[in-house]
Design a protein around this motif. Structure first.
Motif, PDB file in Angstrom:
ATOM      1  N   ALA A 184       0.822  -1.195   0.000  1.00 23.96           N
ATOM      2  CA  ALA A 184       0.000   0.000   0.000  1.00 23.96           C
ATOM      3  C   ALA A 184       0.868   1.261   0.000  1.00 23.96           C
ATOM      4  CB  ALA A 184      -0.950  -0.001   1.194  1.00 23.96           C
ATOM      5  N   ARG A 185       1.974   1.219   0.734  1.00 22.52           N
ATOM      6  CA  ARG A 185       2.833   2.402   0.801  1.00 22.52           C
ATOM      7  C   ARG A 185       3.460   2.725  -0.551  1.00 22.52           C
ATOM      8  NH1 ARG A 185       6.042   1.560   6.494  1.00 22.52           N
ATOM      9  NH2 ARG A 185       4.245   1.873   7.857  1.00 22.52           N
ATOM     10  N   LEU A 186       3.796   1.691  -1.312  1.00 18.44           N
ATOM     11  CA  LEU A 186       4.335   1.938  -2.650  1.00 18.44           C
ATOM     12  C   LEU A 186       3.267   2.562  -3.533  1.00 18.44           C
ATOM     13  CD1 LEU A 186       6.394  -1.334  -3.212  1.00 18.44           C
ATOM     14  CD2 LEU A 186       7.266   0.938  -2.628  1.00 18.44           C
ATOM     15  N   ALA A 187       2.043   2.040  -3.471  1.00 17.42           N
ATOM     16  CA  ALA A 187       0.948   2.593  -4.280  1.00 17.42           C
ATOM     17  C   ALA A 187       0.655   4.031  -3.877  1.00 17.42           C
ATOM     18  CB  ALA A 187      -0.298   1.727  -4.141  1.00 17.42           C
ATOM     19  N   VAL A 188       0.684   4.331  -2.586  1.00 18.70           N
ATOM     20  CA  VAL A 188       0.459   5.700  -2.120  1.00 18.70           C
ATOM     21  C   VAL A 188       1.540   6.620  -2.671  1.00 18.70           C
ATOM     22  CG1 VAL A 188       0.520   7.207  -0.075  1.00 18.70           C
ATOM     23  CG2 VAL A 188      -0.875   5.135  -0.063  1.00 18.70           C
ATOM     24  N   HIS A 189       2.776   6.184  -2.588  1.00 23.23           N
ATOM     25  CA  HIS A 189       3.878   7.005  -3.108  1.00 23.23           C
ATOM     26  C   HIS A 189       3.674   7.299  -4.595  1.00 23.23           C
ATOM     27  CE1 HIS A 189       7.968   8.537  -3.591  1.00 23.23           C
ATOM     28  NE2 HIS A 189       7.990   7.835  -4.716  1.00 23.23           N
ATOM     29  N   VAL A 190       3.397   6.263  -5.360  1.00 19.15           N
ATOM     30  CA  VAL A 190       3.214   6.428  -6.809  1.00 19.15           C
ATOM     31  C   VAL A 190       2.014   7.326  -7.095  1.00 19.15           C
ATOM     32  CG1 VAL A 190       2.580   5.182  -8.925  1.00 19.15           C
ATOM     33  CG2 VAL A 190       4.391   4.291  -7.433  1.00 19.15           C
ATOM     34  N   ILE A 201      12.055   4.582  -1.145  1.00 20.92           N
ATOM     35  CA  ILE A 201      11.198   5.573  -0.459  1.00 20.92           C
ATOM     36  C   ILE A 201      11.401   5.550   1.053  1.00 20.92           C
ATOM     37  CG2 ILE A 201       9.497   5.642  -2.315  1.00 20.92           C
ATOM     38  CD1 ILE A 201       7.607   4.005  -0.494  1.00 20.92           C
ATOM     39  N   GLY A 202      12.386   4.778   1.503  1.00 19.19           N
ATOM     40  CA  GLY A 202      12.764   4.807   2.916  1.00 19.19           C
ATOM     41  C   GLY A 202      11.927   3.968   3.856  1.00 19.19           C
ATOM     42  N   ILE A 203      11.271   2.928   3.363  1.00 24.41           N
ATOM     43  CA  ILE A 203      10.441   2.110   4.260  1.00 24.41           C
ATOM     44  C   ILE A 203      10.967   0.690   4.437  1.00 24.41           C
ATOM     45  CG2 ILE A 203       8.351   3.475   3.882  1.00 24.41           C
ATOM     46  CD1 ILE A 203       7.371   1.170   2.036  1.00 24.41           C
ATOM     47  N   ALA A 204      12.121   0.380   3.867  1.00 28.04           N
ATOM     48  CA  ALA A 204      12.721  -0.945   4.040  1.00 28.04           C
ATOM     49  C   ALA A 204      13.896  -0.834   5.003  1.00 28.04           C
ATOM     50  CB  ALA A 204      13.196  -1.498   2.701  1.00 28.04           C
ATOM     51  N   ASP A 205      13.979  -1.751   5.924  1.00 24.49           N
ATOM     52  CA  ASP A 205      15.102  -1.801   6.854  1.00 24.49           C
ATOM     53  C   ASP A 205      16.128  -2.763   6.268  1.00 24.49           C
ATOM     54  OD1 ASP A 205      16.921  -2.082   8.899  1.00 24.49           O
ATOM     55  OD2 ASP A 205      15.397  -2.415  10.458  1.00 24.49           O
ATOM     56  N   GLU A 206      17.136  -2.205   5.641  1.00 22.44           N
ATOM     57  CA  GLU A 206      18.131  -3.016   4.952  1.00 22.44           C
ATOM     58  C   GLU A 206      18.896  -3.946   5.893  1.00 22.44           C
ATOM     59  OE1 GLU A 206      20.259  -1.049   1.695  1.00 22.44           O
ATOM     60  OE2 GLU A 206      18.929   0.672   2.022  1.00 22.44           O
ATOM     61  N   LYS A 207      18.924  -3.623   7.182  1.00 17.49           N
ATOM     62  CA  LYS A 207      19.607  -4.469   8.158  1.00 17.49           C
ATOM     63  C   LYS A 207      18.879  -5.800   8.349  1.00 17.49           C
ATOM     64  CE  LYS A 207      21.210  -0.427  10.620  1.00 17.49           C
ATOM     65  NZ  LYS A 207      20.781   0.515  11.632  1.00 17.49           N
ATOM     66  N   LYS A 208      17.620  -5.872   7.922  1.00 16.47           N
ATOM     67  CA  LYS A 208      16.839  -7.089   8.108  1.00 16.47           C
ATOM     68  C   LYS A 208      16.761  -7.942   6.843  1.00 16.47           C
ATOM     69  CE  LYS A 208      14.093  -5.430  11.909  1.00 16.47           C
ATOM     70  NZ  LYS A 208      12.769  -5.374  12.511  1.00 16.47           N
ATOM     71  N   LEU A 209      17.590  -7.637   5.846  1.00 22.54           N
ATOM     72  CA  LEU A 209      17.540  -8.379   4.591  1.00 22.54           C
ATOM     73  C   LEU A 209      17.839  -9.861   4.790  1.00 22.54           C
ATOM     74  CD1 LEU A 209      17.095  -8.397   1.558  1.00 22.54           C
ATOM     75  CD2 LEU A 209      19.503  -7.776   1.275  1.00 22.54           C
ATOM     76  N   ALA A 210      18.844 -10.193   5.590  1.00 24.29           N
ATOM     77  CA  ALA A 210      19.175 -11.605   5.818  1.00 24.29           C
ATOM     78  C   ALA A 210      18.007 -12.334   6.468  1.00 24.29           C
ATOM     79  CB  ALA A 210      20.435 -11.726   6.670  1.00 24.29           C
ATOM     80  N   GLU A 211      17.354 -11.677   7.420  1.00 26.88           N
ATOM     81  CA  GLU A 211      16.172 -12.280   8.063  1.00 26.88           C
ATOM     82  C   GLU A 211      15.060 -12.469   7.038  1.00 26.88           C
ATOM     83  OE1 GLU A 211      12.685 -10.840  11.091  1.00 26.88           O
ATOM     84  OE2 GLU A 211      14.724 -10.141  11.520  1.00 26.88           O
ATOM     85  N   HIS A 212      14.847 -11.476   6.197  1.00 24.84           N
ATOM     86  CA  HIS A 212      13.814 -11.533   5.163  1.00 24.84           C
ATOM     87  C   HIS A 212      14.067 -12.696   4.203  1.00 24.84           C
ATOM     88  CE1 HIS A 212      10.752  -9.799   2.465  1.00 24.84           C
ATOM     89  NE2 HIS A 212      11.582 -10.114   1.474  1.00 24.84           N
ATOM     90  N   LEU A 261      12.211   1.692 -11.057  1.00 21.78           N
ATOM     91  CA  LEU A 261      10.902   1.030 -11.089  1.00 21.78           C
ATOM     92  C   LEU A 261       9.796   1.990 -10.654  1.00 21.78           C
ATOM     93  CD1 LEU A 261      11.791  -2.477  -9.591  1.00 21.78           C
ATOM     94  CD2 LEU A 261      11.312  -1.925 -11.997  1.00 21.78           C
ATOM     95  N   LEU A 262      10.067   2.745  -9.597  1.00 18.34           N
ATOM     96  CA  LEU A 262       9.077   3.726  -9.129  1.00 18.34           C
ATOM     97  C   LEU A 262       8.818   4.787 -10.184  1.00 18.34           C
ATOM     98  CD1 LEU A 262      10.193   4.136  -5.434  1.00 18.34           C
ATOM     99  CD2 LEU A 262       7.954   3.289  -6.209  1.00 18.34           C
TER     100      LEU A 262
END
Length: 187
Positions: free
Chosen positions: A1-7, A114-125, A171-172
């Motif tokens: 939803a946040r990506l759609a709102v941004h776009v 857009i600043g909503i991903a926590d890159e530190k959690k990529l391995a967990e993801h 992409l955005l």
């Protein structure tokens, strides 16, 4: 939803269109359980309410910016909703078409841009045992039922997931331009 709102907001800024808000409900296809979802009837009713609100604002044309794959089914009701509510509708699915595998590199990269991903959690993801919804890797019934889900899973199994802010920005921008063009076309 946040990506759609941004776009949607960025397209509204570029065109002078009004940004009306988001649907809080979302539908998911059978065999896919990636979080909290509502029935198709609930999503359609929320959409009808939003479109009635748009009509009360004397808007006659609306571009719907979809940011959830399961909501793609709403396209089937566009003509019916137009006739029922007297509003012209365009359904834009560009974010979904561009992002690639569910919760994969494209979606993560846009979120990072857009600043909503926590890159530190990529391995967990990328721990697909804990997060089987990433590219539907652990959702075996969905992979059997939907060819596209199997393709997404195989892609991520082969390539993994990463975050690439440049990719996310591109992409955005493609999604924003497509929505901007759609707004201009229906205006």
């Amino acid at each position: 939803a946040r990506l759609a709102v941004h776009v949607a907001k960025e397209a509204a800024n570029r065109t002078g269109a009004k940004f009306l808000g988001i649907l809080k409900s979302s539908y998911e296809l059978p065999e896919i359980d990636t979080g909290e979802h509502q029935s198709l009837e609930q999503v359609l009713e929320e959409l009808r309410t939003a479109l009635r609100d748009a009509k009360s604002l004397e808007l006659r044309k609306v571009v719907l910016v979809n940011g959830h794959g399961g909501n793609g089914i709403l396209r089937k009701w566009i003509k019916e909703l137009e006739a029922e509510l007297g509003i012209s509708l365009a359904f834009n699915n560009t974010i979904i078409n561009l992002e690639g595998p569910h919760a994969g590199t494209g979606e993560l990269s846009m979120a990072a841009a857009i600043g909503i991903a926590d890159e530190k959690k990529l391995a967990e993801h990328a721990d697909f045992g804990r997060h089987p919804e990433v590219a539907f890797i652990g959702m075996l019934e969905a992979r059997k039922k939907y060819r596209w889900a199997e393709q997404q899973a195989q892609e991520v199994e082969k390539l993994g997931v990463r975050i690439d802010r440049y990719l996310g920005e591109k992409l955005l921008e493609c999604a924003i331009m497509d929505v901007t063009n759609e707004v201009r076309e229906i205006s």
